[in-house]
Design an enzyme around this catalytic site. Sequence first.
Site, short mmCIF file in Angstrom:
data_model
loop_
_atom_site.label_atom_id
_atom_site.label_comp_id
_atom_site.label_asym_id
_atom_site.label_seq_id
_atom_site.Cartn_x
_atom_site.Cartn_y
_atom_site.Cartn_z
N ARG A 1 46.43 31.29 60.54
CA ARG A 1 47.38 30.13 61.04
C ARG A 1 46.41 29.35 62.04
O ARG A 1 46.00 29.94 62.90
CB ARG A 1 48.77 30.66 61.30
CG ARG A 1 49.52 31.52 60.39
CD ARG A 1 50.75 31.85 60.89
NE ARG A 1 51.53 32.60 59.91
CZ ARG A 1 51.44 33.97 59.72
NH1 ARG A 1 50.56 34.59 60.40
NH2 ARG A 1 52.33 34.56 58.86
N LYS B 1 52.55 36.30 63.88
CA LYS B 1 53.96 36.10 64.30
C LYS B 1 54.49 37.41 64.66
O LYS B 1 54.33 38.53 64.23
CB LYS B 1 54.56 35.52 62.99
CG LYS B 1 54.18 34.19 62.63
CD LYS B 1 55.17 33.79 61.29
CE LYS B 1 54.89 32.26 60.99
NZ LYS B 1 55.78 31.81 59.96
N HIS C 1 47.01 24.31 57.18
CA HIS C 1 47.56 25.34 56.67
C HIS C 1 47.30 25.06 54.93
O HIS C 1 47.41 26.13 54.35
CB HIS C 1 49.11 24.92 56.41
CG HIS C 1 50.07 26.23 56.48
ND1 HIS C 1 50.16 27.11 57.24
CD2 HIS C 1 50.89 26.65 55.38
CE1 HIS C 1 50.85 28.08 56.86
NE2 HIS C 1 51.33 27.77 55.75
N ARG D 1 44.55 27.46 54.64
CA ARG D 1 44.77 28.86 54.47
C ARG D 1 45.52 29.26 52.81
O ARG D 1 45.17 29.97 52.38
CB ARG D 1 46.30 28.93 55.55
CG ARG D 1 47.06 30.37 55.36
CD ARG D 1 47.94 30.28 56.54
NE ARG D 1 49.16 31.31 56.49
CZ ARG D 1 48.80 32.54 56.63
NH1 ARG D 1 47.71 32.97 57.41
NH2 ARG D 1 50.01 33.26 56.54
N HIS E 1 51.51 37.97 56.07
CA HIS E 1 52.99 37.84 55.69
C HIS E 1 53.69 39.15 55.81
O HIS E 1 53.29 40.21 55.53
CB HIS E 1 52.74 37.48 54.15
CG HIS E 1 52.32 36.20 53.70
ND1 HIS E 1 51.70 35.84 52.59
CD2 HIS E 1 52.16 35.16 54.59
CE1 HIS E 1 51.13 34.75 52.58
NE2 HIS E 1 51.42 34.14 53.85
N TYR F 1 51.31 32.49 45.84
CA TYR F 1 49.97 32.14 45.35
C TYR F 1 49.60 32.50 43.99
O TYR F 1 48.72 31.72 43.27
CB TYR F 1 49.01 32.47 46.50
CG TYR F 1 48.97 32.23 47.91
CD1 TYR F 1 48.79 30.89 48.26
CD2 TYR F 1 49.71 32.92 48.95
CE1 TYR F 1 49.20 30.53 49.59
CE2 TYR F 1 50.04 32.53 50.01
CZ TYR F 1 49.56 31.26 50.42
OH TYR F 1 50.05 30.74 51.70
#
Length: 332
Positions: A178, A202, A273, A276, A299, A308
């Site tokens: 990210r 995150k 992004h 990414r 994730h 994806y």
Amino acid sequence: MHRVRAELPEPVQQVVADYERHLALERGLSEHTVRAYIGDVVSLLGFLHGLAVVGQEGGEDGQPTDRSGGRGVGGLDLTVLRAWLAALRSAGTGRTTLARRSAAARTFTGWAHRRGHLPVDPGIRLAAPRPRRVLPSVLRQDQAADLMRASGSGAAERDAVALRDHALLELLYATGVRVSELSGLDVDDVDLGRRVVVVLGKGAKERTVPFGQPAELALREWLAHGRPALARPTSPPALFLGARGARFQPSSVRRIVHEALGAVPGAPVMGPHGLRHSAATHLLEGGADLRSVQELLGHATLATTQLYTHVTVERLKAIHDRAHPRSQPPGG
């Protein structure tokens, strides 16, 4: 929302402040994420207390209705939650935003119940509209190669800024990190010998992401000839620096990506992004399994990574439609 928050009853403001600390300190969420959560919660609590929140209908006298019953946060129930979402929907709020706000409300009511502010958790029974999952735009592999080739030609002159831009583009595409993770990297987070970078993602979760030889070479050039030219005595240990020696900010990375993609014929308009998304798609197209891609991207759930697979299937279908002689009906 600052005005609405300031107009909430003092005890409710204290609950919001406690929840804000919980998100930032106990859950370790980013400043941006905390701000988004609190904005949604303030919208809900403003609706509960009859403040002037967009989309709220008035009572018989045309004034906003106080639904709290004098119980503060304890006045939240399923009826209020549903009325809040209905008011937002009537005001034109989209499905994706409604889904996000309902998720934020459920998170808040769960916390409030655990802290004793609510006798039961009404959020458990709150159904939310499913957001429409829009397939992200991605680069074709040849477009990604053109992007790196154009960036590399600029870096060949060994201009410090060009070396930095090429290194960050290579690292973004190689790792799929990210933009906030990229900007947060320090020099010591990169192991050029092993070709890995340690990323703080995150929820303050750390992960190790590999990268290939092109990114390694670009980083070596940047660290040897580019970064020393931009560094100042007061510079932080950041991997990427701006022209004045400060840590390179996400907004600047977005600008670099936009400008670089503008030089690639036919490339979709996208930011970091998009790189990414492209990295994940190309990994899957190259045979990587979903679990590995999930871990590389950081994730929390496999469901996010599965998006994806839809991208790759759609691209395969498009290729089939263009290339296979029996993709169209006879005479079509």
